[in-house]
Design a protein around this motif. Structure first.
Motif, short mmCIF file in Angstrom:
data_model
loop_
_atom_site.label_atom_id
_atom_site.label_comp_id
_atom_site.label_asym_id
_atom_site.label_seq_id
_atom_site.Cartn_x
_atom_site.Cartn_y
_atom_site.Cartn_z
N LEU B 284 -1.00 -125.14 1.38
CA LEU B 284 -2.05 -126.06 0.87
C LEU B 284 -2.94 -125.01 0.22
CD1 LEU B 284 -3.19 -128.91 0.78
CD2 LEU B 284 -4.58 -128.15 2.73
N THR B 285 -3.33 -124.18 0.73
CA THR B 285 -4.26 -122.99 0.28
C THR B 285 -3.73 -122.50 -1.18
OG1 THR B 285 -4.70 -122.28 2.52
CG2 THR B 285 -5.76 -120.98 0.98
N PHE B 286 -2.71 -122.22 -1.54
CA PHE B 286 -2.22 -121.72 -2.48
C PHE B 286 -2.28 -122.89 -3.58
CE2 PHE B 286 0.66 -117.76 -2.45
CZ PHE B 286 0.24 -117.28 -1.15
N ARG B 287 -2.01 -124.03 -3.23
CA ARG B 287 -2.22 -125.17 -4.29
C ARG B 287 -3.90 -125.32 -4.49
NH1 ARG B 287 -0.67 -130.59 -2.27
NH2 ARG B 287 0.03 -129.68 -0.30
N ALA B 288 -4.42 -124.95 -3.76
CA ALA B 288 -5.92 -125.13 -3.97
C ALA B 288 -6.44 -124.21 -4.85
CB ALA B 288 -7.04 -124.78 -2.59
N HIS B 289 -5.59 -123.04 -4.90
CA HIS B 289 -6.14 -121.93 -6.05
C HIS B 289 -5.65 -122.49 -7.35
CE1 HIS B 289 -7.75 -118.55 -3.72
NE2 HIS B 289 -6.86 -118.88 -2.84
N TRP B 328 6.69 -118.53 10.49
CA TRP B 328 5.67 -117.87 9.45
C TRP B 328 6.20 -117.40 8.63
CZ3 TRP B 328 1.08 -115.55 13.10
CH2 TRP B 328 0.54 -116.59 13.86
N GLN B 329 7.28 -116.28 8.84
CA GLN B 329 8.06 -115.78 7.80
C GLN B 329 8.64 -116.63 6.73
OE1 GLN B 329 8.03 -112.18 7.45
NE2 GLN B 329 8.71 -112.92 5.45
N ARG B 330 9.23 -117.57 7.29
CA ARG B 330 9.82 -118.91 6.58
C ARG B 330 8.68 -119.16 5.60
NH1 ARG B 330 11.85 -123.12 9.72
NH2 ARG B 330 11.74 -121.78 11.56
N VAL B 331 7.82 -119.76 6.22
CA VAL B 331 6.83 -120.57 5.28
C VAL B 331 6.02 -119.69 4.53
CG1 VAL B 331 4.70 -120.37 6.58
CG2 VAL B 331 5.20 -122.41 5.22
N THR B 332 5.83 -118.18 4.53
CA THR B 332 5.40 -117.40 3.76
C THR B 332 6.46 -117.03 2.34
OG1 THR B 332 4.22 -116.01 5.39
CG2 THR B 332 4.57 -114.74 3.32
N ASN B 333 7.65 -116.86 2.92
CA ASN B 333 8.57 -116.69 1.67
C ASN B 333 8.60 -118.06 0.94
OD1 ASN B 333 9.33 -114.43 3.03
ND2 ASN B 333 11.15 -115.05 3.88
N GLU B 334 8.82 -119.13 1.68
CA GLU B 334 8.84 -120.43 0.54
C GLU B 334 7.70 -120.66 -0.45
OE1 GLU B 334 8.58 -123.69 3.82
OE2 GLU B 334 10.57 -122.82 4.72
N THR B 335 6.23 -120.25 0.18
CA THR B 335 5.30 -120.36 -0.40
C THR B 335 5.25 -119.46 -1.56
OG1 THR B 335 4.25 -121.00 1.31
CG2 THR B 335 2.69 -120.83 -0.38
N TRP B 337 7.59 -117.91 -3.25
CA TRP B 337 8.78 -118.39 -4.05
C TRP B 337 8.15 -119.65 -4.92
CZ3 TRP B 337 12.51 -115.87 -6.32
CH2 TRP B 337 13.35 -116.76 -7.29
N ARG B 338 7.78 -120.38 -4.28
CA ARG B 338 7.21 -121.87 -5.27
C ARG B 338 6.00 -121.48 -6.03
NH1 ARG B 338 6.11 -127.39 -4.57
NH2 ARG B 338 8.28 -127.42 -3.71
N TYR B 339 5.40 -120.37 -5.62
CA TYR B 339 4.06 -120.19 -6.41
C TYR B 339 4.10 -118.87 -7.10
CZ TYR B 339 2.00 -124.27 -4.39
OH TYR B 339 2.01 -125.56 -3.85
N LYS B 340 5.24 -118.09 -7.24
CA LYS B 340 5.54 -116.90 -7.90
C LYS B 340 4.89 -116.87 -9.45
CE LYS B 340 10.22 -118.39 -9.35
NZ LYS B 340 10.12 -119.55 -8.63
N TYR B 341 4.84 -118.02 -9.98
CA TYR B 341 4.32 -118.01 -11.40
C TYR B 341 2.63 -117.38 -11.16
CZ TYR B 341 2.09 -122.44 -9.89
OH TYR B 341 1.44 -123.32 -9.41
N MET B 342 2.05 -117.51 -10.10
CA MET B 342 0.59 -117.16 -10.17
C MET B 342 0.41 -115.33 -9.93
SD MET B 342 -1.01 -119.47 -6.99
CE MET B 342 -1.19 -121.33 -7.32
N LEU B 343 1.73 -114.77 -9.72
CA LEU B 343 1.71 -113.32 -9.56
C LEU B 343 1.24 -112.67 -11.05
CD1 LEU B 343 2.20 -110.80 -7.70
CD2 LEU B 343 4.66 -110.87 -8.83
N CYS B 344 0.09 -111.89 -10.71
CA CYS B 344 -0.69 -111.20 -11.73
C CYS B 344 -0.74 -112.05 -13.22
CB CYS B 344 0.39 -109.88 -12.27
SG CYS B 344 0.45 -108.80 -10.88
N ASN B 345 -0.98 -113.22 -12.76
CA ASN B 345 -1.37 -114.15 -13.86
C ASN B 345 -3.03 -114.28 -14.12
OD1 ASN B 345 -2.07 -116.57 -15.30
ND2 ASN B 345 -0.29 -117.79 -14.47
#
Lengths: 422, 469
Positions: B284-289, B328-335, B337-345
């Protein structure tokens, strides 16, 4: 031969180890010293009450058993915070004690001693003691002292002066607080929470803040004016509905809504199209407060706003002015906008209109029956949790049957479901 | 030839790992120092405002507190009572019993005196099947929703959101006990900037060991169980070692589900909580970004504060801890992966350049680096490529890098908060020096398990066994 930078790694290790040991010792020492300082602080606050009692009863020392036992268990600031003490059985200075103090301190020489201690006491706790006495006594002549002590570089002296000023509650003490408010950026919410308990006579002191450059100052000034009332300077506040900062515009709407001046409605109305949800929501509420039923026509277009907060404001406006809202709600229920329909049904339920609707269905007035049937159809076809079960449950058995027959004519499945639940 | 090849491989790996650890130390140090300054600023603000008296102010903003509960019979009563004990003038409470098979609903009824109601509300979010809505006869501002399980915690949260009336939503875990000033500490920042703050969280620790009576913490006595104490160190490292600093740059990656406040309109715009992920809070926090980037002219903020607002039940044995950290590790990885487009954007500013690289390097791949680095140096030493001096120096570097960061975090916390006693802090300091020897490896095992389960596509929210109070 590869270079593993062993020496460099060892240097880093030594640095890290030294820093870790240093930090460990620093943490332990810091906590130890802080605990000691806190104990001392608490003890000094505790002493204040004893000394004030002693001063009030002309120097007689009172035994420790007289004091409420809670005082040794509270945080230091709570001890002197009358607002926090409100729920306790005996407050630090309750009303009866304050009365005693006023009588005891009625003699000029006693007041002079206290004032002198507030300004020139060698020990800061003695000064705080004196400042609080002056505050609790409501001593108006102490304001010149408070003007200095509120800006004292010692934060405890400053804080307790603020509390004392909050006890005095006059225009002059408000003036001192307003000055403090302008200069002390980080304590603004605190100052405002003290000022909001002042009488409305301080409005003139607060009004100039609404023109300050700092948007935070304008914002809080408007919030305060909304509480205190701002009828005389409406024109100044109307201009602020066009302020560049969202929260200032929202606060301006709130202020105008509380003012009761219907001529300001056009300024609030212009905020209904604002791009900030905060402003729109404030504007809806303000218009509803100001114009009552006449606001419905203006706010209704926002029933399907992108912001739930705005929709909530519209809902509240409708619930507060149900008779004016009904014709609009009925039209919406016949329309295509799903969200608007759902909000309308929610409004009908919250306002208690659902019961009236069902009573009209059972009544003898054909025109009202027809109208109620149309509304009921809209409710049933909306597919939201419509609250019909609860509303129907309040009727007698035979009446329930008639209502269910009406619903069966619209949706058999729903009728059966409701019947099974009742 | 073989020896040369081995030596070259070990050398190359050694350099990579050395660079990794030194880079990590420097980055952590930077975050820790920034966190120290940010904590100092917040502590000063709090002292200046003296929030305790703001309780009676008319300017406090109404909040809807949503508590999702699934099989929480041990904790729900204390949680709800602690919420009802909040020093806050205007809030409603919505407890969502998410298909509990235990006595959760029964205990809620005993505590709150529930009666069923039939009420209208619009279902904006997917919440599964709501069975009954109750109101409390004892506390008029409390409602309980009984629903069938199926959409995980996200579905329960959404059910609460559907009923919520206030402009701000506070999510609280059902095994969390709140401090009386929790809402006040947090909402004052919203009240000052209602047009900017869209999400806000604050530090919370572990409730294991606390003396709690009717929702009130009567004694802040923390658990000396080393497993629990290590978790306290970890929480401090996480909140004060990096989250506080990220908050200063508006680059917060998680408002934890244990306690977090969101502006309701933002949740509406985001479509509520998602049950697609193992847990709902970080995603949710990633989506908020994304929302912040889309509305960049509005200058929205997600804040993390250094005040302790509550305490949550943590795992007190190794299998439970591993289960939690696997999740926690699973959800970190899932998130990620889903929001990888944000990296260095550049669109996502500090979040893209500061938080995400850290997450990927440390939170996702960190376990591989750690395990591999130990494996390679041991191999190097055993094969004679690395001398003992180098081997030990490198090991000490790994140990002390974590120790130092833990100590900075403890210091930052203790500067502003007075909840841990001297004895307990000394214990935490000691544990910081030896964490690498045992605890770190338990976490590494859990993270590896999480990685494997991620690859397998496991998305279950397995509730770990928690100690009874």
């Amino acid at each position: 031969m590869h270079n593993y930078y062993t020496d460099q790694v060892i240097i880093i290790d030594i640095i890290l180890f030294a820093l870790s040991v240093f930090l460990s010792l620093l943490i332990i020492l810091y906590i130890f010293l802080r605990n000691r300082a806190e104990k001392k602080y608490r003890h000094r606050l505790w002493e204040i009450k004893k000394n004030v009692y002693a001063l009030a009863v002309s120097g007689a020392k009172l035994s420790g058993k007289t004091y409420p036992p809670f005082a040794s268990n509270v945080m230091p600031r709570d001890l002197l915070d009358v607002e926090m003490n409100r729920a306790r059985d005996s407050v630090f200075f309750n009303a009866a004690e304050q009365e005693i103090f006023r009588e005891c301190f009625a003699m000029p020489d006693k007041i002079k001693r206290v004032e002198s201690a507030a300004l020139r006491g060698r020990d800061k706790w003695q000064r705080i003691e004196a400042i609080l006495c002056l505050g609790y006594l409501g001593d108006k002549s102490a304001l010149n002292i408070f003007k200095k002590t509120v800006f004292d570089k010692d934060e405890d002296v400053s804080y307790f002066t603020l509390m004392a000023l909050g006890q005095v509650k006059t225009v002059d003490s408000a003036r001192v607080l307003v000055d403090f408010f302008k200069k002390k950026r980080t304590a603004r919410y605190k100052v405002v929470s003290v000022l909001e308990k002042f009488p409305s006579e301080i409005t003139e002191e607060v009004m100039p803040l609404a023109k300050e450059k700092d948007p935070d100052v304008r914002f809080w000034a408007l919030k305060l004016l909304a509480r205190l009332g701002c009828r005389r300077r409406i024109k100044d506040i109307e201009k602020l509905t066009r302020d560049p900062v969202d929260k200032v515009r929202a606060a301006a709407c709130e202020c105008l809504g509380e003012s009761g001046e219907k001529e300001s409605a056009s300024y609030i109305e212009s905020c209904l199209a604002d791009d900030s949800w905060l402003v729109r929501a404030s504007a809806v509420k303000a218009l509803s407060d100001l114009l009552k039923g006449a606001s419905i026509e203006r706010v209704m277009p926002l029933i399907n706003d992108a912001s739930l907060s705005v929709i909530k404001s519209v809902k509240n406006a409708m619930v507060a002015n149900m008779e004016s809202a009904l014709p609009y709600l009925k039209n919406i229920l016949q329309g295509q906008d799903e969200l608007a329909k759902k909000v309308s049904i929610e409004t009908l339920g919250i306002s208690g209109y659902m019961g009236r609707l069902l009573r009209d269905l059972l009544g003898s007035d054909d025109a009202r029956k027809k109208e109620s049937r149309a509304v009921l159809e809209g409710i049933v076809h909306s597919h939201i949790h419509d609250g019909l079960v609860g509303a129907i449950s309040t009727f007698q058995s035979s009446e329930r049957q008639k209502i269910l027959d009406e619903i069966r004519g619209i949706d058999e499945t729903l009728a059966a479901e409701i019947k099974s639940k009742i | 030839m073989g020896t040369t090849l081995t030596a070259n491989i070990i050398y190359g790996a050694f350099l990579i790992f050395l660079a990794y650890f030194i880079g990590l130390i420097l980055f952590y140090l930077l975050l820790a120092v920034m966190g120290l300054f940010e904590e100092k600023k917040r502590a000063w603000e709090k002292r200046e405002e003296d929030y305790s008296t703001l309780y009676l102010s008319a300017f406090t903003i109404p909040v809807s507190i949503v508590i999702p509960a699934h099989n929480e019979e041990e904790w729900i009563r204390d949680c709800v009572l602690s919420v009802l004990n909040l020093n806050y003038p205007n809030f409603e409470v919505i407890v969502v019993d998410d298909g509990s098979k235990d006595r959760t609903l029964h205990i809620l009824d005993e505590t709150l005196g529930l009666y069923p109601i039939d009420t209208q509300y619009v279902k904006h979010y997917k919440d599964g099947q709501v069975r009954t809505i109750f109101k409390s006869a004892k506390y008029p501002n409390v409602k309980v929703i009984s629903k069938s399980a199926g959409l995980k915690k996200a579905g329960a949260m959404n059910a609460g959101l559907n009923m919520a009336e206030s402009d701000y939503i506070c999510a609280v875990d059902a095994d969390t006990v709140l401090e009386p000033n929790a809402l006040l500490d947090v909402m004052i920042h919203v009240a000052k900037e209602p047009d900017k703050v869209i999400g806000i969280g604050s530090y919370f620790g572990l409730s294991n060991g606390l003396t709690i009576q009717d929702g009130r913490i009567t004694k802040h006595t923390f658990s000396w169980n080393p497993l629990v104490a290590y978790q306290n160190v970890e929480y401090l490292r996480s909140f004060f070692g990096n989250r506080i600093a990220w908050s200063a740059f508006n680059a917060m990656p998680t408002i934890a589900g244990g306690f977090g406040v969101w502006q309701r309109d933002v949740l509406y715009e985001l479509g509520g909580y998602s049950s697609e992920f193992t847990c709902e809070d970080i995603e949710l926090t990633f989506r908020a970004h994304d929302y912040i980037a889309k509305n960049k002219e509005k200058d929205y903020k997600i804040l993390m504060l250094p005040y302790y607002v509550g305490w949550t039940e943590g795992p007190s044995n190794i299998p439970s801890l591993i289960s939690q950290r696997d999740r926690w590790q699973r959800v970190t990885n899932e998130t990620i992966w889903r929001y990888k487009y944000m990296l260095c954007n550049p669109k996502y500013k500090s979040f893209a350049f500061m938080t995400l690289p850290y997450f990927i390097l440390y939170e996702v791949f960190g376990v591989f680096f750690e395990v591999a680095s130990i494996a390679f140096v041991v191999w190097g030493w055993l094969s004679g490529v690395l001398d003992l001096r180098t081997f030990i120096a490198f090991l000490i570097l790994m140990i002390l890098s974590q120790t130092f960061i833990s100590l900075v975090s403890i210091f930052t916390f203790m500067r502003g908060q007075k909840v841990f006693r001297l004895g307990y802090v000394s214990y935490l300091i000691f544990l910081s020096f030896v964490e690498f020897l045992v605890y770190r490896w338990i976490i590494s095992i859990a993270k590896l398990l999480g990685m494997i389960n991620s690859i397998r596509g496991v998305k279950t929210f397995d509730q770990y066994a928690r100690a009874k109070r």
